[in-house]
Design an enzyme around this catalytic site. Structure first.
Site, PDB file in Angstrom:
ATOM      1  CB  CYS A 115       6.077  39.392 -12.738  1.00 54.15           C
ATOM      2  SG  CYS A 115       7.978  39.551 -12.897  1.00 54.15           S
ATOM      3  CG  HIS A 255       5.026  35.912 -14.763  1.00 53.41           C
ATOM      4  ND1 HIS A 255       5.831  36.668 -15.631  1.00 53.41           N
ATOM      5  CD2 HIS A 255       6.190  36.032 -13.592  1.00 53.41           C
ATOM      6  CE1 HIS A 255       6.788  37.138 -15.241  1.00 53.41           C
ATOM      7  NE2 HIS A 255       7.054  36.692 -13.922  1.00 53.41           N
ATOM      8  CG  ASN A 285      10.733  36.894 -15.169  1.00 59.65           C
ATOM      9  OD1 ASN A 285       9.790  37.555 -16.092  1.00 59.65           O
ATOM     10  ND2 ASN A 285      10.709  36.847 -13.947  1.00 59.65           N
TER      11      ASN A 285
HETATM   12  O1  UT7 Z   1       9.010  37.266 -11.853  1.00 63.11           O
HETATM   13  C1  UT7 Z   1       8.824  37.840 -10.485  1.00 63.11           C
HETATM   14  C2  UT7 Z   1       8.895  36.594  -9.595  1.00 63.11           C
HETATM   15  N1  UT7 Z   1       9.953  36.032  -9.395  1.00 63.11           N
HETATM   16  C3  UT7 Z   1      10.120  34.674  -9.410  1.00 63.11           C
HETATM   17  O2  UT7 Z   1       9.091  34.253  -9.315  1.00 63.11           O
HETATM   18  C4  UT7 Z   1      11.368  33.951  -8.993  1.00 63.11           C
HETATM   19  C5  UT7 Z   1      11.153  32.962  -7.986  1.00 63.11           C
HETATM   20  N2  UT7 Z   1      12.627  32.251  -7.545  1.00 63.11           N
HETATM   21  C6  UT7 Z   1      13.015  31.402  -8.501  1.00 63.11           C
HETATM   22  O3  UT7 Z   1      12.778  31.258  -9.530  1.00 63.11           O
HETATM   23  C7  UT7 Z   1      14.330  30.560  -7.783  1.00 63.11           C
HETATM   24  O4  UT7 Z   1      14.100  30.738  -6.309  1.00 63.11           O
HETATM   25  C8  UT7 Z   1      15.688  31.061  -8.278  1.00 63.11           C
HETATM   26  C9  UT7 Z   1      15.878  30.679  -9.664  1.00 63.11           C
HETATM   27  C10 UT7 Z   1      15.767  32.501  -8.288  1.00 63.11           C
HETATM   28  C11 UT7 Z   1      16.773  30.279  -7.679  1.00 63.11           C
HETATM   29  O5  UT7 Z   1      16.521  28.806  -7.631  1.00 63.11           O
HETATM   30  P1  UT7 Z   1      16.427  27.910  -6.261  1.00 63.11           P
HETATM   31  O6  UT7 Z   1      16.352  26.722  -6.409  1.00 63.11           O
HETATM   32  O7  UT7 Z   1      15.455  28.745  -5.313  1.00 63.11           O
HETATM   33  O8  UT7 Z   1      17.823  28.218  -5.642  1.00 63.11           O
HETATM   34  P2  UT7 Z   1      18.403  28.956  -4.371  1.00 63.11           P
HETATM   35  O9  UT7 Z   1      18.145  30.229  -4.154  1.00 63.11           O
HETATM   36  O10 UT7 Z   1      17.681  27.988  -3.179  1.00 63.11           O
HETATM   37  O11 UT7 Z   1      19.932  28.621  -4.237  1.00 63.11           O
HETATM   38  C12 UT7 Z   1      20.264  27.109  -4.131  1.00 63.11           C
HETATM   39  C13 UT7 Z   1      21.968  27.471  -4.481  1.00 63.11           C
HETATM   40  C14 UT7 Z   1      22.509  28.440  -3.792  1.00 63.11           C
HETATM   41  O12 UT7 Z   1      23.842  27.766  -3.290  1.00 63.11           O
HETATM   42  P3  UT7 Z   1      23.946  27.302  -1.656  1.00 63.11           P
HETATM   43  O13 UT7 Z   1      23.950  28.524  -0.904  1.00 63.11           O
HETATM   44  O14 UT7 Z   1      23.312  26.205  -1.799  1.00 63.11           O
HETATM   45  O15 UT7 Z   1      25.588  26.983  -1.923  1.00 63.11           O
HETATM   46  C15 UT7 Z   1      22.824  29.406  -4.578  1.00 63.11           C
HETATM   47  O16 UT7 Z   1      23.775  30.329  -4.322  1.00 63.11           O
HETATM   48  O17 UT7 Z   1      22.130  27.644  -5.758  1.00 63.11           O
HETATM   49  C16 UT7 Z   1      22.952  28.826  -5.884  1.00 63.11           C
HETATM   50  N3  UT7 Z   1      22.845  29.645  -7.144  1.00 63.11           N
HETATM   51  C17 UT7 Z   1      23.363  29.080  -8.239  1.00 63.11           C
HETATM   52  N4  UT7 Z   1      24.502  28.115  -8.676  1.00 63.11           N
HETATM   53  C18 UT7 Z   1      24.686  28.037  -9.880  1.00 63.11           C
HETATM   54  C19 UT7 Z   1      22.095  30.330  -7.183  1.00 63.11           C
HETATM   55  N5  UT7 Z   1      22.036  31.066  -8.623  1.00 63.11           N
HETATM   56  C20 UT7 Z   1      22.831  29.971  -9.051  1.00 63.11           C
HETATM   57  C21 UT7 Z   1      23.407  29.894 -10.531  1.00 63.11           C
HETATM   58  N6  UT7 Z   1      24.424  29.270 -10.924  1.00 63.11           N
HETATM   59  N7  UT7 Z   1      22.960  31.217 -11.621  1.00 63.11           N
END
Ligand code: UT7
Length: 328
Positions: A115, A255, A285
């Site tokens: 990115c 970004h 993104n």
């Molecule tokens: O551009 C390159 C660099 N990339 C980034 O900067 C991305 C950085 N990361 C993020 O933006 C975030 O970490 C995400 C958007 C990818 C995820 O958000 P989060 O708030 O960090 O969620 P998490 O990974 O901690 O997941 C929380 C919960 C999980 O469920 P459990 O394990 O708590 O039951 C996930 O399985 O949310 C769940 N989850 C979803 N639920 C509904 C993950 N994706 C989804 C989804 N819909 N699409």
């Protein structure tokens, strides 16, 4: 004598016409519009049709840019093409763009920095102009992120879109353009965001397809944590190192990976909302295309004006991170 600097003299962007709203994913995945909007800031993104590659998006962005600048493609002498989704392994997308655009006097190359594809490419292009050897360098950020999406992985497929942005860099004898830049990589972060298949380590085979190695793997929480800290630190550093205070910043162009990352970084930089450009809601993104497309939209809407002090900053796979300070 003033140093020869590199200024942006035109911008352009392009997104493919097909819009994919969050409701598309609700139809088949355990996710919903509210989760996606509140956790990422994304409402919709654009996808290419089959057969449309990164150079195709780039050529449209560059044509728009050239039209605004009022010059022909033969005047371009350099192309730096930031992407992690080149049309093919080789030739580079820069070569393909050069041909499609008719930039008959340009040399060019692709730059792979996740990115940070645009921030690193912009820095490289600016240094090419500053060196005195190049006078009109096209810096492109273009990615067809749908290339690497696992449409059954709700953790990643909802995040990305396809798009392209470009800026033209030309020399100036005044104290403007790229004032400074700070870039970093830390390869120990590679394990948190990668696509393992298709390279020399895991050449494409029936097994690599079976093992799902040709799609993005991301440990979101880990990347999230690093992104906030590193992007804010490097953006503050590039401002303060050059004798400015954060209040002097007119526009911050980060970004676009997650609205919560952008808001946290802006908070750490003590920047009000009006000074931060956001387009993640409409485009998701788009990897290397986020910053140049934001710059183009900021110029077009009058939010970015000549003389403004601008900070661009990014964080991505590698890990890579960096920031540049620009007098527009
Ligand atoms: O551009 C390159 C660099 N990339 C980034 O900067 C991305 C950085 N990361 C993020 O933006 C975030 O970490 C995400 C958007 C990818 C995820 O958000 P989060 O708030 O960090 O969620 P998490 O990974 O901690 O997941 C929380 C919960 C999980 O469920 P459990 O394990 O708590 O039951 C996930 O399985 O949310 C769940 N989850 C979803 N639920 C509904 C993950 N994706 C989804 C989804 N819909 N699409």
């Amino acid at each position: 004598m003033e140093k020869r600097r590199a200024v942006v003299t035109a911008t352009g962007s392009y997104f493919p016409p097909k819009i994919v709203p969050n409701s598309f994913f609700e139809g088949y995945l355990d996710t919903n519009d509210e989760w996606i909007r509140t956790r990422t800031g994304i409402s919709e993104r654009h996808y290419v049709e089959k057969g449309v590659a990164s150079s195709d998006l780039a050529v449209e962005a560059c044509k728009r840019l050239l039209k605004k600048r009022g010059i022909g493609p033969e005047e371009i002498d350099g192309i730096v093409f930031g992407t992690v989704t080149p049309d093919m392994m080789y030739p580079s997308s820069a070569c393909l763009l050069q041909d499609k655009l008719g930039a008959t006097n340009a040399y060019g190359f692709d730059l792979s920095a996740g990115c940070c594809g645009f921030v690193f490419s912009y820095t490289t292009g600016a240094m090419m102009v500053e060196s005195g050897r190049y006078d009109k360098v096209l810096v492109v950020g273009a990615d067809v992120c749908t290339t690497f999406l696992d449409m059954n992985d709700r953790n990643t497929c909802i995040l990305f879109g396809d798009g392209a942005g470009a800026v033209l860099l030309e020399p100036s004898g005044k104290d403007e353009g790229m004032l400074d830049t700070i870039q970093h990589v830390d390869g120990s972060g590679g394990k948190f965001l990668y696509m393992a298949g298709g390279g020399s380590l895991n050449p494409t085979s029936a097994e690599t397809v079976e093992q799902n190695l040709h799609t993005v793997h991301q440990e979101g929480r880990e990347v999230f944590k690093h992104a906030i800290m590193k992007m804010a630190d490097v953006a503050v550093e590039v401002v303060e190192k050059n004798g400015f205070s954060l209040e002097d910043v007119d526009l911050f162009v980060p970004h676009q990976a997650n609205i919560r990352i952008i808001e946290s970084v802006a908070k750490r930089m003590k920047l009000p909302k009006e000074k931060v450009i956001i387009n993640i809601d409409k485009f998701g993104n788009t990897t290397a295309a986020t910053i140049p497309s934001c710059l183009d939209q900021a110029v077009e809407t009058g939010r970015l004006k000549k003389g403004d002090l601008v900070v661009i900053a990014s964080f991505g796979a590698g890990f890579t991170w960096g920031s540049a300070l620009i007098r527009w």
